[in-house]
Design a protein around this motif. Sequence first.
Motif, PDB file in Angstrom:
ATOM      1  N   ASN A   1     -10.581 -18.163 -55.096  1.00  0.00           N
ATOM      2  CA  ASN A   1      -9.276 -17.799 -55.650  1.00  0.00           C
ATOM      3  C   ASN A   1      -9.346 -16.518 -56.469  1.00  0.00           C
ATOM      4  O   ASN A   1     -10.191 -16.371 -57.347  1.00  0.00           O
ATOM      5  CB  ASN A   1      -8.726 -18.934 -56.508  1.00  0.00           C
ATOM      6  CG  ASN A   1      -8.333 -20.132 -55.671  1.00  0.00           C
ATOM      7  OD1 ASN A   1      -8.219 -20.040 -54.452  1.00  0.00           O
ATOM      8  ND2 ASN A   1      -8.148 -21.267 -56.307  1.00  0.00           N
TER       9      ASN A   1
ATOM     10  N   THR B   1     -12.469  -2.760 -56.148  1.00  0.00           N
ATOM     11  CA  THR B   1     -13.237  -3.169 -54.978  1.00  0.00           C
ATOM     12  C   THR B   1     -14.710  -2.980 -55.253  1.00  0.00           C
ATOM     13  O   THR B   1     -15.141  -1.890 -55.654  1.00  0.00           O
ATOM     14  CB  THR B   1     -12.831  -2.361 -53.736  1.00  0.00           C
ATOM     15  OG1 THR B   1     -11.454  -2.594 -53.459  1.00  0.00           O
ATOM     16  CG2 THR B   1     -13.667  -2.783 -52.540  1.00  0.00           C
TER      17      THR B   1
ATOM     18  N   SER C   1     -13.528  -7.903 -47.162  1.00  0.00           N
ATOM     19  CA  SER C   1     -13.412  -7.197 -45.891  1.00  0.00           C
ATOM     20  C   SER C   1     -14.812  -6.948 -45.345  1.00  0.00           C
ATOM     21  O   SER C   1     -15.664  -6.399 -46.060  1.00  0.00           O
ATOM     22  CB  SER C   1     -12.705  -5.845 -46.079  1.00  0.00           C
ATOM     23  OG  SER C   1     -11.383  -6.020 -46.483  1.00  0.00           O
TER      24      SER C   1
ATOM     25  N   THR D   1     -14.766 -13.886 -41.634  1.00  0.00           N
ATOM     26  CA  THR D   1     -14.950 -14.155 -43.063  1.00  0.00           C
ATOM     27  C   THR D   1     -14.470 -15.575 -43.346  1.00  0.00           C
ATOM     28  O   THR D   1     -13.539 -16.068 -42.681  1.00  0.00           O
ATOM     29  CB  THR D   1     -14.174 -13.173 -43.964  1.00  0.00           C
ATOM     30  OG1 THR D   1     -12.775 -13.272 -43.666  1.00  0.00           O
ATOM     31  CG2 THR D   1     -14.646 -11.739 -43.766  1.00  0.00           C
TER      32      THR D   1
ATOM     33  N   TYR E   1     -17.124 -15.777 -51.096  1.00  0.00           N
ATOM     34  CA  TYR E   1     -16.774 -15.612 -49.685  1.00  0.00           C
ATOM     35  C   TYR E   1     -18.059 -15.274 -48.928  1.00  0.00           C
ATOM     36  O   TYR E   1     -19.021 -14.773 -49.509  1.00  0.00           O
ATOM     37  CB  TYR E   1     -15.791 -14.450 -49.485  1.00  0.00           C
ATOM     38  CG  TYR E   1     -14.333 -14.799 -49.553  1.00  0.00           C
ATOM     39  CD1 TYR E   1     -13.641 -14.676 -50.752  1.00  0.00           C
ATOM     40  CD2 TYR E   1     -13.638 -15.218 -48.422  1.00  0.00           C
ATOM     41  CE1 TYR E   1     -12.283 -14.974 -50.826  1.00  0.00           C
ATOM     42  CE2 TYR E   1     -12.279 -15.521 -48.484  1.00  0.00           C
ATOM     43  CZ  TYR E   1     -11.605 -15.398 -49.698  1.00  0.00           C
ATOM     44  OH  TYR E   1     -10.269 -15.697 -49.769  1.00  0.00           O
TER      45      TYR E   1
ATOM     46  N   GLU F   1      -7.584  -8.153 -56.705  1.00  0.00           N
ATOM     47  CA  GLU F   1      -6.265  -7.520 -56.630  1.00  0.00           C
ATOM     48  C   GLU F   1      -5.631  -7.369 -58.005  1.00  0.00           C
ATOM     49  O   GLU F   1      -5.002  -6.367 -58.304  1.00  0.00           O
ATOM     50  CB  GLU F   1      -5.344  -8.342 -55.729  1.00  0.00           C
ATOM     51  CG  GLU F   1      -5.687  -8.277 -54.251  1.00  0.00           C
ATOM     52  CD  GLU F   1      -5.428  -6.890 -53.632  1.00  0.00           C
ATOM     53  OE1 GLU F   1      -4.832  -6.028 -54.305  1.00  0.00           O
ATOM     54  OE2 GLU F   1      -5.840  -6.686 -52.476  1.00  0.00           O
TER      55      GLU F   1
ATOM     56  N   LYS G   1     -14.046 -18.684 -46.704  1.00  0.00           N
ATOM     57  CA  LYS G   1     -14.066 -18.979 -48.136  1.00  0.00           C
ATOM     58  C   LYS G   1     -15.307 -19.764 -48.503  1.00  0.00           C
ATOM     59  O   LYS G   1     -15.785 -20.591 -47.733  1.00  0.00           O
ATOM     60  CB  LYS G   1     -12.817 -19.778 -48.525  1.00  0.00           C
ATOM     61  CG  LYS G   1     -11.520 -19.021 -48.350  1.00  0.00           C
ATOM     62  CD  LYS G   1     -10.328 -19.901 -48.706  1.00  0.00           C
ATOM     63  CE  LYS G   1      -9.016 -19.134 -48.517  1.00  0.00           C
ATOM     64  NZ  LYS G   1      -7.838 -19.976 -48.825  1.00  0.00           N
TER      65      LYS G   1
ATOM     66  N   ARG H   1     -12.733  -7.584 -53.151  1.00  0.00           N
ATOM     67  CA  ARG H   1     -11.623  -6.970 -53.880  1.00  0.00           C
ATOM     68  C   ARG H   1     -10.989  -7.962 -54.848  1.00  0.00           C
ATOM     69  O   ARG H   1     -10.726  -9.122 -54.475  1.00  0.00           O
ATOM     70  CB  ARG H   1     -10.573  -6.438 -52.911  1.00  0.00           C
ATOM     71  CG  ARG H   1      -9.399  -5.743 -53.615  1.00  0.00           C
ATOM     72  CD  ARG H   1      -8.664  -4.826 -52.705  1.00  0.00           C
ATOM     73  NE  ARG H   1      -7.530  -4.196 -53.387  1.00  0.00           N
ATOM     74  CZ  ARG H   1      -7.618  -3.081 -54.111  1.00  0.00           C
ATOM     75  NH1 ARG H   1      -8.782  -2.471 -54.258  1.00  0.00           N
ATOM     76  NH2 ARG H   1      -6.535  -2.570 -54.675  1.00  0.00           N
TER      77      ARG H   1
ATOM     78  N   TYR I   1      -9.748 -13.491 -55.133  1.00  0.00           N
ATOM     79  CA  TYR I   1     -10.574 -12.504 -54.430  1.00  0.00           C
ATOM     80  C   TYR I   1     -10.145 -12.359 -52.975  1.00  0.00           C
ATOM     81  O   TYR I   1      -9.634 -13.303 -52.379  1.00  0.00           O
ATOM     82  CB  TYR I   1     -12.050 -12.911 -54.452  1.00  0.00           C
ATOM     83  CG  TYR I   1     -12.624 -13.172 -55.813  1.00  0.00           C
ATOM     84  CD1 TYR I   1     -12.679 -14.469 -56.318  1.00  0.00           C
ATOM     85  CD2 TYR I   1     -13.134 -12.137 -56.584  1.00  0.00           C
ATOM     86  CE1 TYR I   1     -13.217 -14.721 -57.572  1.00  0.00           C
ATOM     87  CE2 TYR I   1     -13.685 -12.384 -57.836  1.00  0.00           C
ATOM     88  CZ  TYR I   1     -13.719 -13.685 -58.320  1.00  0.00           C
ATOM     89  OH  TYR I   1     -14.249 -13.924 -59.560  1.00  0.00           O
ATOM     90  N   ASN I   2     -10.418 -11.174 -52.436  1.00  0.00           N
ATOM     91  CA  ASN I   2     -10.314 -10.954 -50.996  1.00  0.00           C
ATOM     92  C   ASN I   2     -11.555 -10.193 -50.553  1.00  0.00           C
ATOM     93  O   ASN I   2     -12.208  -9.524 -51.359  1.00  0.00           O
ATOM     94  CB  ASN I   2      -9.069 -10.126 -50.658  1.00  0.00           C
ATOM     95  CG  ASN I   2      -7.806 -10.945 -50.782  1.00  0.00           C
ATOM     96  OD1 ASN I   2      -7.660 -11.977 -50.142  1.00  0.00           O
ATOM     97  ND2 ASN I   2      -6.892 -10.492 -51.632  1.00  0.00           N
TER      98      ASN I   2
END
Lengths: 115, 113
Positions: free
Chosen positions: A62, A20, A67, A55, A47, A79, A57, A77, A64-65
């Motif tokens: 692709n 992260t 918060s 939030t 993002y 993953e 895109k 993040r 990624y995430n």
Amino acid sequence: NAGVTQTPKFQVLKTGQSMTLQCAQDMNHNSMYWYRQDPGMGLRLIYYSASEGTTDKGEVPNGYNVSRLNKREFSLRLESAAPSQTSVYFCASSEWATFLDQPQHFGDGTRLSIL
Amino acid sequence: DQQVKQNSPSLSVQEGRISILNCDYTNSMFDYFLWYKKYPAEGPTFLISISSIKDKNEDGRFTVFLNKSAKHLSLHIVPSQPGDSAVYFCAASAREYGNKLVFGAGTILRVKS
């Protein structure tokens, strides 16, 4: 005058590990962004968060995430890291995303290498 | 498909002379343009911007010119100083796209003393 603070500044990961990236701003800005910069290319939006609690895109989401933890903090993040995600990551903030004349302020970046 | 193009990867200029950095775009929806400057190991910093309703904007030594019909903008730095040596990014945004910035690949400017 901290502005936008990113941690860590450097990180080396192995393929498949998670990570992260942290970003915090102290300018009371509403909108925050994550970009990546690769050699020979401009910054590309991963993002963004137009306001606390939202939030969306960007161009290259692709793998990624994100918060938006609160108004100040926006984390990115990975993953399951892949070598293609080796890049320099920049976080930015602006007063409001819809105000074209409010420039984005950038942090100094996180240099991420994935082996 | 690059919507914002900076075709010169690098530019070298003598101190005191004019530096001209160029940028072309393909999307006619873009209505706001910005230049950012970046030093090594730092983030980009905002330099100057221009709205599509103008054709020129000046701030001290920096002037940005916009030619909408040609979809071209340029940044003029006069006089150039060694401290101007950096990477310059052109960026464009559109109200239609919620002010998301699209960046060019950057031009490395070297000002020789």
